[in-house]
Design a protein around this motif. Structure first.
Motif, PDB file in Angstrom:
ATOM      1  N   UNK A 103       0.845  -1.207   0.000  1.00 55.79           N
ATOM      2  CA  UNK A 103       0.000   0.000   0.000  1.00 55.79           C
ATOM      3  C   UNK A 103       0.878   1.253   0.000  1.00 55.79           C
ATOM      4  N   UNK A 104       1.949   1.238   0.792  1.00 52.68           N
ATOM      5  CA  UNK A 104       2.874   2.381   0.801  1.00 52.68           C
ATOM      6  C   UNK A 104       3.536   2.536  -0.566  1.00 52.68           C
ATOM      7  N   UNK A 105       3.854   1.415  -1.203  1.00 52.90           N
ATOM      8  CA  UNK A 105       4.440   1.469  -2.540  1.00 52.90           C
ATOM      9  C   UNK A 105       3.507   2.090  -3.553  1.00 52.90           C
ATOM     10  N   UNK A 106       2.231   1.737  -3.482  1.00 51.80           N
ATOM     11  CA  UNK A 106       1.240   2.332  -4.388  1.00 51.80           C
ATOM     12  C   UNK A 106       1.138   3.836  -4.151  1.00 51.80           C
ATOM     13  N   UNK A 107       1.137   4.244  -2.884  1.00 47.78           N
ATOM     14  CA  UNK A 107       1.072   5.675  -2.561  1.00 47.78           C
ATOM     15  C   UNK A 107       2.273   6.413  -3.161  1.00 47.78           C
ATOM     16  N   UNK A 108       3.461   5.830  -3.038  1.00 46.36           N
ATOM     17  CA  UNK A 108       4.661   6.456  -3.592  1.00 46.36           C
ATOM     18  C   UNK A 108       4.582   6.547  -5.115  1.00 46.36           C
ATOM     19  N   UNK A 109       4.022   5.508  -5.758  1.00 46.76           N
ATOM     20  CA  UNK A 109       3.880   5.559  -7.220  1.00 46.76           C
ATOM     21  C   UNK A 109       2.911   6.653  -7.649  1.00 46.76           C
ATOM     22  N   UNK A 110       1.863   6.868  -6.865  1.00 48.55           N
ATOM     23  CA  UNK A 110       0.901   7.921  -7.182  1.00 48.55           C
ATOM     24  C   UNK A 110       1.511   9.297  -6.953  1.00 48.55           C
ATOM     25  N   UNK A 111       2.241   9.458  -5.830  1.00 50.18           N
ATOM     26  CA  UNK A 111       2.858  10.750  -5.516  1.00 50.18           C
ATOM     27  C   UNK A 111       3.921  11.106  -6.552  1.00 50.18           C
ATOM     28  N   UNK A 112       4.692  10.094  -6.961  1.00 45.08           N
ATOM     29  CA  UNK A 112       5.772  10.335  -7.926  1.00 45.08           C
ATOM     30  C   UNK A 112       5.270  10.357  -9.374  1.00 45.08           C
ATOM     31  N   UNK A 113       3.974  10.175  -9.550  1.00 44.44           N
ATOM     32  CA  UNK A 113       3.330  10.200 -10.862  1.00 44.44           C
ATOM     33  C   UNK A 113       3.773   9.059 -11.779  1.00 44.44           C
ATOM     34  N   UNK A 114       4.206   7.965 -11.177  1.00 44.13           N
ATOM     35  CA  UNK A 114       4.406   6.753 -11.969  1.00 44.13           C
ATOM     36  C   UNK A 114       3.063   6.209 -12.433  1.00 44.13           C
ATOM     37  N   UNK A 115       2.042   6.482 -11.653  1.00 38.65           N
ATOM     38  CA  UNK A 115       0.676   6.049 -11.947  1.00 38.65           C
ATOM     39  C   UNK A 115      -0.279   7.195 -11.704  1.00 38.65           C
ATOM     40  N   UNK A 116      -1.392   7.196 -12.405  1.00 43.81           N
ATOM     41  CA  UNK A 116      -2.502   8.087 -12.080  1.00 43.81           C
ATOM     42  C   UNK A 116      -3.581   7.255 -11.408  1.00 43.81           C
ATOM     43  N   UNK A 117      -4.536   7.924 -10.799  1.00 45.13           N
ATOM     44  CA  UNK A 117      -5.626   7.186 -10.166  1.00 45.13           C
ATOM     45  C   UNK A 117      -6.427   6.392 -11.195  1.00 45.13           C
ATOM     46  N   UNK A 118      -6.501   6.914 -12.419  1.00 42.62           N
ATOM     47  CA  UNK A 118      -7.222   6.187 -13.467  1.00 42.62           C
ATOM     48  C   UNK A 118      -6.526   4.864 -13.771  1.00 42.62           C
ATOM     49  N   UNK A 119      -5.204   4.896 -13.869  1.00 46.21           N
ATOM     50  CA  UNK A 119      -4.452   3.675 -14.121  1.00 46.21           C
ATOM     51  C   UNK A 119      -4.545   2.719 -12.939  1.00 46.21           C
TER      52      UNK A 119
END
Length: 610
Positions: free
Chosen positions: A444-460
């Protein structure tokens, strides 16, 4: 052999519901999501209408069966699906894919072995679907460029990811579920590498089989779409005065062509467009916009007395139809794809992606069975769309990563965020491996970091989540809990022990693993694993031995999804891309199952001194 007495009515009802669930999970005509929700509804409403008091006098609340929605295993599974999607979206594995593609050109035999090893290794830490998504375009490209069938390499590659995925506790969602359910039942929490050694030894043997023997067992297959479907052209039928079409209704023109004519729009001289309704009148000078094959376009031109144009150029002997600049490609429908569960008409596919769909291939069916109502087919995981479009359009769709495109190139998406995504995923694995935090928290922390760093968007992130996985996990957890608390699991364990009376614990463990291996090729592996875990623990308790090896036997057995294409979603992906048939999986998958089962039946009891 003395079978135990039947349990109480609640346990019998849960056992009957379990049998029904396993049956529903095998049905192709009933969505797994629907089956899972049905099981949940029946289970909760049944225990609400007929309350149950457990042996310790405690009342079993029906609402507890919904606890799977908040279960740590489901949280971990969903978070890892999203994180894995981050690796795909950013192209974090692209350098590896590029180097593998380069090596394939120089040493195919060595490259095959290295591809199997890499696929197995990566799948020990990342869900194997992104790994297969990475390797599929590479192997398809290699086969096209060398003129060799992809069927010799795609299935072995898919199976290698399955073999590697069973070696750690985070390798598959099945592993996470088994480990979490066992911990819920009071067992020591199994750590990431606790069963790595036997799994790795068997994986080495399996990879040798997949490298040297499996390709020889597979007949040369060609993907059923690539060479058989004709090109489609966007053309205009110009209505000529004093010819048949002039003055008629569109319905009459359709009737004249035997119902084959499909007009997308009617263009008037003034530049206005008319809706192609059956009662719309057609006048000289109108142009009918049509997408069809050259043969059909020529037939329409002759039957209606129209002139055929592509753009402003009339098609004739000097200006024939040309597909210059056009490319044929295959788009695979994956879990998380915007196409999943939709029809081409609902998503307005042609306008949205600027591609024309020539055919849809569904494993086990021929494209011809779908072509008549191609725009009305609800797309499923594993479906393949054969599309035609401009070279630049297809290249752009590949780059944005929204759809999985297989064509004659090996270009893979790559962004400046790829290193960030890779480091985040490594961090998730390391934190969990060293026991610094449970995998559910680190993921879950990894997903948060990917969202913050814009590796992913919420849509993805939302696209990466699978309703099917979520509901079947929750339904399976609910059934497992009901079996345990009503005594159903204990009864099944007593029956299993009675049937294997006189056998050693090692033989019973082997039999349990084989039973799970058979079940996982027929029903969902998650369902088999979650239902099998409490039964495994009950068997061990009745034998008065350590339950951990029996739990791991369930985990291993539920991962042996080799013998049928529907056993696992990556099997469906390689089936479509490689043009395999059902019996190809049986021919290669059954020997692989036997190899893995025998190897683990020897190693697992030796490891736990059974």
């Amino acid at each position: 052999m003395n079978l135990p007495p039947l349990p109480d009515p609640h346990a019998l009802a849960v056992l009957a519901l379990t049998v029904l669930a396993l049956y529903l999970f095998t049905r192709d005509d009933v969505a797994i999501e629907t089956s899972s929700l049905f099981i949940l509804a029946i289970l909760t409403s049944g225990f609400s209408a007929f309350p149950y008091t457990m042996a310790d006098g405690e009342h079993l609340e029906a609402l507890t069966f919904f606890s799977g929605f908040g279960h740590e295993a489901l949280v971990a599974v969903c978070a890892l699906m999203i994180a894995g999607n981050g690796l795909v979206r950013t192209g974090a594995l692209e350098p590896l894919g590029r180097n593998l593609a380069r090596l394939w050109r120089t040493s195919p035999a060595l490259s095959m072995l290295l591809t199997l090893i890499v696929g197995a290794f990566l799948s020990a830490f990342v869900n194997n679907v992104p790994i297969v998504v990475l390797l599929l375009p590479i192997l398809v490209s290699v086969s096209l460029r060398t003129g060799t069938p992809a069927s010799g390499v795609l299935m072995p590659m898919g199976f290698a990811t399955l073999v590697g995925g069973m070696s750690t506790s985070i390798g598959t969602s099945t592993n996470l579920l088994v480990v979490s359910v066992a911990a819920d039942m009071g067992l020591r929490r199994i750590q990431m590498f606790d069963f790595f050694v036997p799994a790795a030894i068997v994986a080495c043997i399996a990879i040798v089989y997949l490298w040297l023997i499996a390709p020889r067992l597979l007949p040369a297959r060609e993907a059923s779409l690539t060479d058989t479907s004709p090109r489609i052209f966007a053309a205009q039928l110009a209505v000529v005065e004093d010819e048949f079409a002039a003055g008629k209704t569109l319905g009459e023109l359709i009737e004249k062509t035997g119902g084959m004519l499909a007009v997308s729009r009617i263009m008037r001289d003034s530049g206005t467009f008319i809706l192609p309704l059956p009662d719309a009148h057609i006048y000289a000078g109108d142009r009918l916009l049509v997408n069809d094959t050259p043969e059909h376009l020529m037939e329409f031109e002759k039957a209606l007395g129209t002139a055929l144009y592509v753009g402003d150029i009339q098609v004739d002997a000097e200006h024939p139809l040309s597909d210059e600049g056009q490319q044929i490609a295959e788009i695979v429908v994956l879990q998380g794809s915007p196409l999943l569960g939709m029809t081409l008409r609902q998503i307005n596919f042609s306008d949205r992606y600027q591609l024309m769909v020539l055919a849809i291939h569904r494993p086990g069916q021929s494209p011809e069975t779908l072509r008549e109502k191609i725009e009305q087919v609800n797309l499923r995981t594993g479906d393949v769309l054969l599309v035609q479009g401009n070279l630049d359009t297809i290249a752009e769709i590949k780059r944005n990563g929204e759809l999985l495109v297989l064509d004659a190139t090996a270009d893979l998406p790559h962004t400046e965020k790829s290193i960030t995504a890779l480091l985040i995923m490594l961090g998730v694995i390391v934190v969990s491996a060293f026991g610094l935090a449970p995998i559910a928290i680190s993921a879950v922390c990894g997903v948060l970091l990917m969202l913050i760093s814009r590796c992913l968007t919420w849509r993805h992130a939302a696209m990466a989540l699978s309703t099917q996985v979520i509901l079947i996990v929750v339904a399976s957890l609910a059934l497992g809990a009901a079996l345990l608390k009503t005594g159903g699991a204990e009864y099944l364990a007593q029956v299993f022990v009675a049937l294997t009376s006189g056998a050693t614990p090692a033989v019973i463990l082997s039999g349990l693993m084989l039973l799970m291996a058979i079940m996982t090729n027929v029903v969902s592996n998650n369902a088999a694993a979650v239902i099998g875990t409490p039964i495994a623990i009950s068997i061990a308790q009745q034998l008065n031995v350590d339950p951990e090896p029996f739990v791991i036997a369930v985990l291993f057995g539920a991962n042996m999804s080799y013998a049928t294409p529907m056993a696992y979603k990556t099997n469906l992906l390689v089936m479509s891309a490689g043009g395999y048939r059902f019996m190809d999986f049986v021919r290669v998958g059954v020997p692989l199952t036997v190899i893995v089962w025998i190897g683990l039946s020897i190693l697992l009891p030796a490891m736990y001194a059974l």
